[in-house]
Design an enzyme around this catalytic site. Structure first.
Site, PDB file in Angstrom:
ATOM      1  N   GLU A  94       1.210  -0.575  -0.059  1.00 40.60           N
ATOM      2  CA  GLU A  94      -0.321  -0.507   0.432  1.00 40.60           C
ATOM      3  C   GLU A  94       0.622   1.277   0.364  1.00 40.60           C
ATOM      4  O   GLU A  94       1.756   0.985   0.368  1.00 40.60           O
ATOM      5  CB  GLU A  94      -0.986  -0.047   0.918  1.00 40.60           C
ATOM      6  CG  GLU A  94      -2.062  -1.075   1.099  1.00 40.60           C
ATOM      7  CD  GLU A  94      -3.207  -0.962   2.415  1.00 40.60           C
ATOM      8  OE1 GLU A  94      -3.491  -1.702   2.204  1.00 40.60           O
ATOM      9  OE2 GLU A  94      -2.258  -0.936   3.511  1.00 40.60           O
ATOM     10  N   CYS A 107       3.588   8.674   0.460  1.00 40.65           N
ATOM     11  CA  CYS A 107       3.989   8.356   1.631  1.00 40.65           C
ATOM     12  C   CYS A 107       4.373   5.916   1.422  1.00 40.65           C
ATOM     13  O   CYS A 107       3.224   5.933   0.410  1.00 40.65           O
ATOM     14  CB  CYS A 107       3.142   7.671   2.808  1.00 40.65           C
ATOM     15  SG  CYS A 107       4.223   6.484   4.193  1.00 40.65           S
ATOM     16  N   CYS A 114       6.855  -6.809   6.890  1.00 37.78           N
ATOM     17  CA  CYS A 114       7.711  -6.313   7.706  1.00 37.78           C
ATOM     18  C   CYS A 114       8.307  -7.205   8.611  1.00 37.78           C
ATOM     19  O   CYS A 114       7.770  -7.726   8.639  1.00 37.78           O
ATOM     20  CB  CYS A 114       7.680  -4.831   8.496  1.00 37.78           C
ATOM     21  SG  CYS A 114       9.045  -4.640   9.583  1.00 37.78           S
ATOM     22  N   CYS A 118       7.043  -4.598  15.742  1.00 35.30           N
ATOM     23  CA  CYS A 118       6.630  -3.253  16.836  1.00 35.30           C
ATOM     24  C   CYS A 118       5.139  -4.095  16.910  1.00 35.30           C
ATOM     25  O   CYS A 118       4.530  -4.205  16.219  1.00 35.30           O
ATOM     26  CB  CYS A 118       6.568  -1.759  15.866  1.00 35.30           C
ATOM     27  SG  CYS A 118       8.479  -2.032  15.398  1.00 35.30           S
ATOM     28  N   CYS A 121       2.237  -2.375  15.571  1.00 33.99           N
ATOM     29  CA  CYS A 121       1.671  -1.652  13.888  1.00 33.99           C
ATOM     30  C   CYS A 121       1.426  -3.215  13.073  1.00 33.99           C
ATOM     31  O   CYS A 121       1.679  -4.103  13.465  1.00 33.99           O
ATOM     32  CB  CYS A 121       3.381  -1.249  13.555  1.00 33.99           C
ATOM     33  SG  CYS A 121       2.961  -1.246  11.674  1.00 33.99           S
ATOM     34  N   GLY A 165       7.168  -2.098   5.712  1.00 31.12           N
ATOM     35  CA  GLY A 165       8.602  -2.728   5.968  1.00 31.12           C
ATOM     36  C   GLY A 165       9.557  -1.849   6.230  1.00 31.12           C
ATOM     37  O   GLY A 165       9.267  -0.062   7.329  1.00 31.12           O
ATOM     38  N   GLU A 166      10.899  -2.036   6.794  1.00 27.90           N
ATOM     39  CA  GLU A 166      11.803  -1.220   7.059  1.00 27.90           C
ATOM     40  C   GLU A 166      12.984  -0.749   6.033  1.00 27.90           C
ATOM     41  O   GLU A 166      13.454  -1.505   5.591  1.00 27.90           O
ATOM     42  CB  GLU A 166      12.500  -2.010   8.095  1.00 27.90           C
ATOM     43  CG  GLU A 166      14.066  -1.827   9.058  1.00 27.90           C
ATOM     44  CD  GLU A 166      13.570  -0.057   8.721  1.00 27.90           C
ATOM     45  OE1 GLU A 166      12.736  -0.192  10.122  1.00 27.90           O
ATOM     46  OE2 GLU A 166      14.634   0.590   8.737  1.00 27.90           O
ATOM     47  N   SER A 197      12.008   6.732   7.166  1.00 23.88           N
ATOM     48  CA  SER A 197      12.252   6.530   8.176  1.00 23.88           C
ATOM     49  C   SER A 197      12.573   5.026   8.599  1.00 23.88           C
ATOM     50  O   SER A 197      12.292   4.655   8.546  1.00 23.88           O
ATOM     51  CB  SER A 197      10.341   6.905   9.068  1.00 23.88           C
ATOM     52  OG  SER A 197      10.065   6.248   9.607  1.00 23.88           O
ATOM     53  N   SER A 220      12.400   6.291  14.470  1.00 26.01           N
ATOM     54  CA  SER A 220      11.258   5.434  15.105  1.00 26.01           C
ATOM     55  C   SER A 220      11.362   5.668  16.475  1.00 26.01           C
ATOM     56  O   SER A 220      11.953   4.060  16.306  1.00 26.01           O
ATOM     57  CB  SER A 220       9.950   4.808  14.422  1.00 26.01           C
ATOM     58  OG  SER A 220       9.930   5.753  12.628  1.00 26.01           O
ATOM     59  N   LEU A 221      11.264   6.070  17.420  1.00 28.83           N
ATOM     60  CA  LEU A 221      12.288   5.428  19.085  1.00 28.83           C
ATOM     61  C   LEU A 221      11.131   5.135  20.318  1.00 28.83           C
ATOM     62  O   LEU A 221      11.160   3.948  19.769  1.00 28.83           O
ATOM     63  CB  LEU A 221      12.470   7.659  19.420  1.00 28.83           C
ATOM     64  CG  LEU A 221      13.726   6.757  20.597  1.00 28.83           C
ATOM     65  CD1 LEU A 221      14.932   5.982  20.695  1.00 28.83           C
ATOM     66  CD2 LEU A 221      13.784   8.453  21.244  1.00 28.83           C
ATOM     67  N   HIS A 222       9.363   6.018  20.529  1.00 31.63           N
ATOM     68  CA  HIS A 222       8.766   5.967  20.473  1.00 31.63           C
ATOM     69  C   HIS A 222       8.901   5.332  22.396  1.00 31.63           C
ATOM     70  O   HIS A 222       8.073   5.371  23.221  1.00 31.63           O
ATOM     71  CB  HIS A 222       8.094   4.206  20.463  1.00 31.63           C
ATOM     72  CG  HIS A 222       7.634   4.854  18.625  1.00 31.63           C
ATOM     73  ND1 HIS A 222       7.135   6.052  18.749  1.00 31.63           N
ATOM     74  CD2 HIS A 222       7.951   3.356  17.705  1.00 31.63           C
ATOM     75  CE1 HIS A 222       6.524   5.264  16.879  1.00 31.63           C
ATOM     76  NE2 HIS A 222       7.296   4.429  16.566  1.00 31.63           N
ATOM     77  N   CYS A 339      -0.367   6.587   9.617  1.00 29.05           N
ATOM     78  CA  CYS A 339       1.336   5.375  10.321  1.00 29.05           C
ATOM     79  C   CYS A 339       0.351   4.169  10.882  1.00 29.05           C
ATOM     80  O   CYS A 339      -0.164   3.994  11.835  1.00 29.05           O
ATOM     81  CB  CYS A 339       1.012   6.403  11.425  1.00 29.05           C
ATOM     82  SG  CYS A 339       2.054   7.225  10.451  1.00 29.05           S
TER      83      CYS A 339
HETATM   84  N1  SAH Z   1       9.685   1.144   9.863  1.00 28.94           N
HETATM   85  C1  SAH Z   1       9.597   2.248   9.578  1.00 28.94           C
HETATM   86  C2  SAH Z   1       9.439   2.717   8.555  1.00 28.94           C
HETATM   87  C3  SAH Z   1       6.975   2.377   8.791  1.00 28.94           C
HETATM   88  S1  SAH Z   1       6.842   2.928   9.953  1.00 28.94           S
HETATM   89  C4  SAH Z   1       9.793   2.430  10.485  1.00 28.94           C
HETATM   90  O1  SAH Z   1       9.810   2.027  11.873  1.00 28.94           O
HETATM   91  O2  SAH Z   1      10.660   4.066  11.109  1.00 28.94           O
HETATM   92  C5  SAH Z   1       6.218   4.897  10.119  1.00 28.94           C
HETATM   93  C6  SAH Z   1       6.273   5.372  10.772  1.00 28.94           C
HETATM   94  O3  SAH Z   1       4.847   4.686  11.861  1.00 28.94           O
HETATM   95  C7  SAH Z   1       6.861   4.851  12.385  1.00 28.94           C
HETATM   96  O4  SAH Z   1       6.879   5.906  13.436  1.00 28.94           O
HETATM   97  C8  SAH Z   1       6.334   4.106  13.320  1.00 28.94           C
HETATM   98  O5  SAH Z   1       6.774   4.147  14.389  1.00 28.94           O
HETATM   99  C9  SAH Z   1       4.495   4.150  12.773  1.00 28.94           C
HETATM  100  N2  SAH Z   1       3.222   4.039  13.579  1.00 28.94           N
HETATM  101  C10 SAH Z   1       3.366   2.239  13.339  1.00 28.94           C
HETATM  102  N3  SAH Z   1       1.959   1.956  13.711  1.00 28.94           N
HETATM  103  C11 SAH Z   1       1.732   3.020  14.086  1.00 28.94           C
HETATM  104  C12 SAH Z   1       0.169   3.170  15.331  1.00 28.94           C
HETATM  105  N4  SAH Z   1      -0.361   2.098  15.106  1.00 28.94           N
HETATM  106  N5  SAH Z   1      -0.123   4.308  15.093  1.00 28.94           N
HETATM  107  C13 SAH Z   1       0.571   5.565  14.985  1.00 28.94           C
HETATM  108  N6  SAH Z   1       2.103   5.596  14.820  1.00 28.94           N
HETATM  109  C14 SAH Z   1       2.745   3.998  14.221  1.00 28.94           C
END
Ligand code: SAH
Length: 346
Positions: A94, A107, A114, A118, A121, A165-166, A197, A220-222, A339
């Site tokens: 997508e 995007c 992937c 996470c 996700c 994907g990453e 990202s 993507s730290l979180h 996202c």
């Molecule tokens: N793998 C890469 C790019 C794809 S995810 C990465 O991790 O950066 C793109 C962004 O969406 C990342 O910052 C990820 O942490 C965030 N993301 C994933 N699931 C999400 C969700 N359910 N709600 C909001 N952001 C989310």
């Protein structure tokens, strides 16, 4: 026996030129065909009208032109568009068009599924099926550029690798796609308008610095606490925060680019003062920007967006420490285009 034809778009311009020389033709013919393939997005050899019929037949006998097909396009009430993109082997990824007052952002996906896990996700549940080829990434961008012109009367202005994907686990192909996107022979876009990202693959962040890439990086730290991060992003056990920070230091030394972090604040997970303090500590080594992104629920209720008090605390503490912070709202939620919601549901 039928010989399996090669994907002509896997060839570089130089390889195409060599191919024509081997055929007893001029190298220049390679340039013409290359232009058809990349600048004019030709879908068949028949389209290549300045190439002789005989040559077109010869190409037809040797090659295929793989193109993605937008199987389904959904439009959100906020103008966001989600494409379900069918690949030549019938797998689906997508990509999303996100319009704002001044920009159109694409995007795009870099892998089918992937390999990371996470917990928050939706894409993680698909597992990784394969890497996308450079032309499959490039085609997603072209499709969105066309939609932007059609529905928003302007060309695409920005690209984020935040789809499925990453990207750093498919680094070579992502790099080749970006080369094409930024080359005058492709879309001629500025690399400064492209953000890759990553969940944070330290070795690859260093490689990006060594390769002197010109696009931007977002991480993507979180969470800046190992225990917490590992509980929501289990691969953090393999690539712990110290390694990530060390790689980002290396990146910063090489590029002098401010580091951008993506960060969701969840109820009961990372919404306490100690979480934001750890984030401030982690960011210290370089000028930083934190994008607080809204959580997009992926239907099991395990994760919930923190309340606005927690978000305000993050904003206040980060700003007091001279860290730029933005609070971002998600787009396209009604069509599962936000996202972390990309999971080939429809
Ligand atoms: N793998 C890469 C790019 C794809 S995810 C990465 O991790 O950066 C793109 C962004 O969406 C990342 O910052 C990820 O942490 C965030 N993301 C994933 N699931 C999400 C969700 N359910 N709600 C909001 N952001 C989310």
């Amino acid at each position: 026996m039928e010989v399996k034809k090669k994907d002509i778009r896997a060839l570089t311009k130089e390889q195409l030129r060599e191919f024509f020389v081997k055929q007893g033709d001029k190298a220049f013919r390679g340039n013409q065909v290359y232009e058809w393939l990349w600048q004019k997005s030709a879908h068949s050899f028949e389209d290549m009208t300045n190439v002789s019929l005989e040559t077109r037949q010869m190409l037809q006998d040797n090659f295929v032109i793989n193109h993605i097909k937008v199987d389904q396009m959904q439009r959100s009430s906020d103008g966001t568009i989600k494409n379900a993109v069918r690949l030549h082997d019938d797998l689906i990824v997508e990509s999303v068009l996100i319009p704002t007052a001044t920009r159109t952002t694409a995007c795009v996906s870099s892998q089918v599924g992937c390999s990371l896990d996470c917990k928050f996700c939706a894409t993680a549940r698909l597992k990784r099926m394969r890497n996308l080829n450079p032309d499959e990434i490039y085609d997603q961008v072209v499709a969105i550029d066309n939609e932007s012109r059609l529905y928003h009367n302007r060309p695409l202005s920005n690209i984020v690798f935040m789809g499925m994907g990453e990207p750093l686990m498919n680094y070579n192909n992502v790099l080749k796609a970006i080369d094409k996107i930024t080359s005058p022979e492709g879309l001629g876009m500025s690399p400064k308008r492209i953000v890759v990202s990553t969940s944070g693959v330290p070795k690859m962040i260093k490689k990006m610095a060594d390769d002197n890439v010109k696009f931007k990086l977002a991480v993507s730290l979180h969470s800046a606490i190992d225990e917490v991060r590992t509980s929501i992003m289990p691969f953090n056990a393999t690539f712990p925060l110290n390694d990530l920070r060390e790689a980002l230091q290396y990146w910063y030394a090489a590029t002098k680019n401010r580091i951008t972090y993506e960060y969701v604040v969840w109820d009961g997970i990372n919404d306490k003062r100690k979480d934001v303090d750890a984030l401030v500590e982690f960011c210290k080594f370089a000028p930083s920007k934190v994008n607080l992104i809204e959580y997009n629920p992926i239907d099991d209720g395990e994760f919930q967006q923190a309340n606005s008090k927690a978000i305000d605390m993050y904003v206040n503490v980060l700003e007091a420490n001279n860290i730029t912070v933005t609070v971002r709202r998600s787009r396209g939620k009604d069509i599962d285009a936000a996202c972390g919601q990309l999971a080939n549901k429809s």
